[in-house]
Write a protein that holds these residues in place. Structure first.
Motif: not given
Length: 115
Positions: A84-90, A108-111
């Motif tokens: 699962r891939f998340y942005d900076k706001n999870h 845009p992917v941070w996590y």
């Protein structure tokens, strides 16, 4: 990670070349033109700026290195395993079910949660 956002903004505005960030990033860079190596049990990715990752630990959210631009995503984990891939706001951006190989816009992917 503020460097990533600033760099993406400057790249979009045409005021910064992609190569000028190489020395500023703490992430490892793969050799230019190298294929992304993703062993079995791992989920891996690489961005246009050369930053890359390789994870297999489950139930842990990893902060990704300074990934800018598009590049390969390979989910080479056991069949059916979902990363699962998340942005900076999870906020969830997308998932990748093993086995999968595709191109992703990493900016845009941070996590990631590998599985």
């Amino acid at each position: 990670m503020a460097l990533r956002k600033l760099a993406a903004t400057l790249l979009a505005a045409g005021t910064l070349t992609a190569g000028s960030l190489i020395g500023a990033s703490s992430a490892s860079a793969a050799p230019a033109g190298a294929q992304l190596d993703c062993p079995y049990y791992f989920v891996c990715g690489q961005a246009a700026n050369g930053s890359w990752f390789r994870y297999k630990t489950c139930d842990f959210e990893f902060q990704l290195p300074n990934l800018i631009g598009s590049g390969p995503l390979i989910n080479n984990q056991t069949p059916g395993t979902v990363a699962r891939f998340y942005d900076k706001n999870h906020k969830l951006l997308f998932t990748s079910k093993a086995y999968q190989s595709r191109t992703v816009n990493w900016t845009p992917v941070w996590y990631v949660i590998a599985c």
